[in-house]
Scaffold this motif. Sequence first.
Motif, PDB file in Angstrom:
ATOM      1  N   SER A  94       0.829  -1.197   0.092  1.00 14.01           N
ATOM      2  CA  SER A  94      -0.052   0.034  -0.004  1.00 14.01           C
ATOM      3  C   SER A  94       0.761   1.341  -0.045  1.00 14.01           C
TER       4      SER A  94
ATOM      5  N   THR B  29       9.812   7.362   3.127  1.00  9.02           N
ATOM      6  CA  THR B  29       8.461   6.581   3.196  1.00  9.02           C
ATOM      7  C   THR B  29       8.109   6.684   4.666  1.00  9.02           C
TER       8      THR B  29
ATOM      9  N   ASP C 204      -3.440  -8.441   9.083  1.00  5.14           N
ATOM     10  CA  ASP C 204      -2.150  -8.537   9.266  1.00  5.14           C
ATOM     11  C   ASP C 204      -1.312  -9.789   8.725  1.00  5.14           C
ATOM     12  N   ALA C 205      -0.274  -9.212   7.998  1.00  8.50           N
ATOM     13  CA  ALA C 205       0.306 -10.350   7.081  1.00  8.50           C
ATOM     14  C   ALA C 205       1.277 -11.201   7.926  1.00  8.50           C
TER      15      ALA C 205
ATOM     16  N   PHE D  11      -1.643  -3.353   5.777  1.00  8.30           N
ATOM     17  CA  PHE D  11      -2.335  -3.311   7.062  1.00  8.30           C
ATOM     18  C   PHE D  11      -2.698  -1.750   7.101  1.00  8.30           C
ATOM     19  N   GLU D  12      -3.907  -1.358   6.569  1.00  5.95           N
ATOM     20  CA  GLU D  12      -4.234   0.081   6.614  1.00  5.95           C
ATOM     21  C   GLU D  12      -5.716   0.307   7.338  1.00  5.95           C
TER      22      GLU D  12
ATOM     23  N   TYR E 178       8.059   1.246  -1.148  1.00 11.57           N
ATOM     24  CA  TYR E 178       8.542   0.404  -2.259  1.00 11.57           C
ATOM     25  C   TYR E 178       7.691  -0.711  -2.702  1.00 11.57           C
TER      26      TYR E 178
ATOM     27  N   LYS F 109      18.227  -6.995   9.362  1.00 12.55           N
ATOM     28  CA  LYS F 109      18.447  -6.970   7.825  1.00 12.55           C
ATOM     29  C   LYS F 109      19.528  -8.363   7.445  1.00 12.55           C
TER      30      LYS F 109
ATOM     31  N   VAL G 282      14.799   6.410   0.520  1.00  7.35           N
ATOM     32  CA  VAL G 282      13.677   7.352   0.140  1.00  7.35           C
ATOM     33  C   VAL G 282      12.739   7.795   1.212  1.00  7.35           C
TER      34      VAL G 282
HETATM   35  P1  NAD Z   1       6.093   1.609   3.810  1.00  6.61           P
HETATM   36  O1  NAD Z   1       5.908   2.114   5.394  1.00  6.61           O
HETATM   37  O2  NAD Z   1       6.045   2.717   2.751  1.00  6.61           O
HETATM   38  O3  NAD Z   1       5.372   0.489   3.707  1.00  6.61           O
HETATM   39  C1  NAD Z   1       5.406  -0.492   4.606  1.00  6.61           C
HETATM   40  C2  NAD Z   1       3.923  -1.532   4.259  1.00  6.61           C
HETATM   41  O4  NAD Z   1       4.089  -2.645   5.056  1.00  6.61           O
HETATM   42  C3  NAD Z   1       2.619  -0.723   4.056  1.00  6.61           C
HETATM   43  O5  NAD Z   1       2.043  -1.318   2.765  1.00  6.61           O
HETATM   44  C4  NAD Z   1       1.876  -1.268   5.262  1.00  6.61           C
HETATM   45  O6  NAD Z   1       0.515  -1.498   5.301  1.00  6.61           O
HETATM   46  C5  NAD Z   1       2.537  -2.679   5.260  1.00  6.61           C
HETATM   47  N1  NAD Z   1       2.505  -3.295   6.482  1.00  6.61           N
HETATM   48  C6  NAD Z   1       2.962  -2.819   7.746  1.00  6.61           C
HETATM   49  N2  NAD Z   1       2.524  -3.659   8.831  1.00  6.61           N
HETATM   50  C7  NAD Z   1       2.103  -4.762   8.464  1.00  6.61           C
HETATM   51  C8  NAD Z   1       1.469  -5.875   8.674  1.00  6.61           C
HETATM   52  N3  NAD Z   1       1.353  -6.305  10.045  1.00  6.61           N
HETATM   53  N4  NAD Z   1       0.553  -6.701   7.640  1.00  6.61           N
HETATM   54  C9  NAD Z   1       0.485  -6.409   6.238  1.00  6.61           C
HETATM   55  N5  NAD Z   1       1.025  -5.212   6.069  1.00  6.61           N
HETATM   56  C10 NAD Z   1       1.596  -4.430   6.782  1.00  6.61           C
HETATM   57  O7  NAD Z   1       7.764   0.966   4.047  1.00  6.61           O
HETATM   58  P2  NAD Z   1       9.157   1.032   2.775  1.00  6.61           P
HETATM   59  O8  NAD Z   1       9.884   2.118   3.363  1.00  6.61           O
HETATM   60  O9  NAD Z   1       8.341   1.019   1.596  1.00  6.61           O
HETATM   61  O10 NAD Z   1       9.772  -0.370   3.286  1.00  6.61           O
HETATM   62  C11 NAD Z   1       9.433  -1.482   2.685  1.00  6.61           C
HETATM   63  C12 NAD Z   1      10.909  -2.332   2.780  1.00  6.61           C
HETATM   64  O11 NAD Z   1      11.872  -1.597   1.878  1.00  6.61           O
HETATM   65  C13 NAD Z   1      11.292  -2.564   4.044  1.00  6.61           C
HETATM   66  O12 NAD Z   1      11.890  -3.770   4.170  1.00  6.61           O
HETATM   67  C14 NAD Z   1      12.503  -1.343   4.207  1.00  6.61           C
HETATM   68  O13 NAD Z   1      13.308  -1.749   5.181  1.00  6.61           O
HETATM   69  C15 NAD Z   1      13.135  -1.474   2.743  1.00  6.61           C
HETATM   70  N6  NAD Z   1      13.704  -0.349   2.542  1.00  6.61           N
HETATM   71  C16 NAD Z   1      13.363   0.890   2.771  1.00  6.61           C
HETATM   72  C17 NAD Z   1      14.106   1.737   2.340  1.00  6.61           C
HETATM   73  C18 NAD Z   1      13.655   3.146   2.530  1.00  6.61           C
HETATM   74  O14 NAD Z   1      14.395   4.280   2.453  1.00  6.61           O
HETATM   75  N7  NAD Z   1      12.340   3.530   2.746  1.00  6.61           N
HETATM   76  C19 NAD Z   1      15.244   1.794   1.620  1.00  6.61           C
HETATM   77  C20 NAD Z   1      15.769   0.623   1.222  1.00  6.61           C
HETATM   78  C21 NAD Z   1      14.960  -0.661   1.766  1.00  6.61           C
END
Ligand code: NAD
Length: 398
Positions: free
Chosen positions: A50, A275, A111-112, A74-75, A53, A244, A273
């Motif tokens: 949602s 987020t 909840d995933a 999870f929204e 990434y 990680k 990025v």
């Molecule tokens: P985000 O907060 O934008 O998105 C997280 C997603 O996880 C959302 O869709 C949310 O609804 C979902 N979620 C959270 N808890 C949940 C649950 N219990 N059940 C179902 N869905 C659930 O996060 P993001 O920054 O895109 O991060 C995604 C991945 O990318 C992570 O592993 C993060 O470490 C990695 N990452 C992020 C960055 C960055 O700079 N943001 C950089 C490199 C890697």
Amino acid sequence: MIVKPRVRGFICTTAHPTGCTAHVAAQFDVVGANGDLDTSVKKALVIGCSGGYGLASRIVLTEACSADTIGVSFEKPPSDAKTATAGWYNNVAFDELAAARGRFAKTLDGDAFSDEMKVRVIEEIREHFGQIDMLIYSLASPVRQHPRTGTLHRSVLKPLGEMLDMKSINVDTGEVNQVTLEPGTDEEVANTVAVMGGEDWEFWVDALRDVGALADGFRTLAFTYIGSDLTWPIYWDGTLGKAKEDLDRAASALRDRLQGIGGSARIVSLKSVVTQASVAIPVVPLYVSLLFRVMKQQGSYETLIEHVYRLFATQLNTGAEQRLDEGGRIRVDDLELKDAVQDEVKRLWPLVTSENIDEIADLEGFRNDFLRIFGFGFACVDYDADVDPTLGKDVETF
Ligand code: NAD
């Protein structure tokens, strides 16, 4: 309802319904303009679909790869008095845009980490796909209720070994300050690994494999951030880095277990990025503000969606020569980690203060990206107009 941003520290408690729609549509447009890809992925599952990434991956899969997708996130839905979370609106917009392109898209909210969600997804795959050929695991969560033990694990963002005293920024006021963080304990490391490590990814892949839901040649990806030595004390060398590392362990274990179907499991190291997950990490907003400025000046800046498109186009497309590091990870953080970029960020790091931040860092770009996550800052949206927070949906049944 007139919806304005209500920012509290690193979260915005409102989200703009049509603004979020515009955000998703803009990402579809970028991918559409970049052209089709030939990844041979036709049926995919995206966990964490949602926002950030996960959403970008789902858009590239849909728009460039013509794949049908199931997404899990999870929204919170809206009520008459309160807006939904941004991800809820993103899901509505995504489903509509995918349908308009003739693509199947089903989004499940819940909840995933739970076994129930895995069962629900397996039922959906059985009914609509038979098998999937890609799973993107892009969860970012602060908590996980363990499905086998019932324990509620909470992750922490802490350094390890020693107390950390480091430059950071108050994103509300723009004040550059010092943060002092206590080192995490062994128990906190274990909890963070339980939430953000690889176990749940393994549970997903094993559950899907056990019921024959993985096609021959199935691929799965999970995302990591390695970054530069500037952020290592809080990230890679901290509690989150341990999680990680565990994701790396899981990738290697899954590669072995997927051999029978000619499958693969890879970690992808992505760039930093803005987020919902990343702004909560101390130090990162200051680093990102400097990084954006330097990368924009040097012409190597990519938006989140452009970055994910490049991942698919250069690393996942048929015939692509993957750039793997010594740990077997796919690296697309190469532009962020270029010497020319990092040397300049490191030169600026000791110089940046509350007074000069607007000149030497891109705090404005950071803030714009932050607001856009919640649907604010799109020229095509009238933010003074009355909007229906439910988008006309029957929230109970959606
Ligand atoms: P985000 O907060 O934008 O998105 C997280 C997603 O996880 C959302 O869709 C949310 O609804 C979902 N979620 C959270 N808890 C949940 C649950 N219990 N059940 C179902 N869905 C659930 O996060 P993001 O920054 O895109 O991060 C995604 C991945 O990318 C992570 O592993 C993060 O470490 C990695 N990452 C992020 C960055 C960055 O700079 N943001 C950089 C490199 C890697």
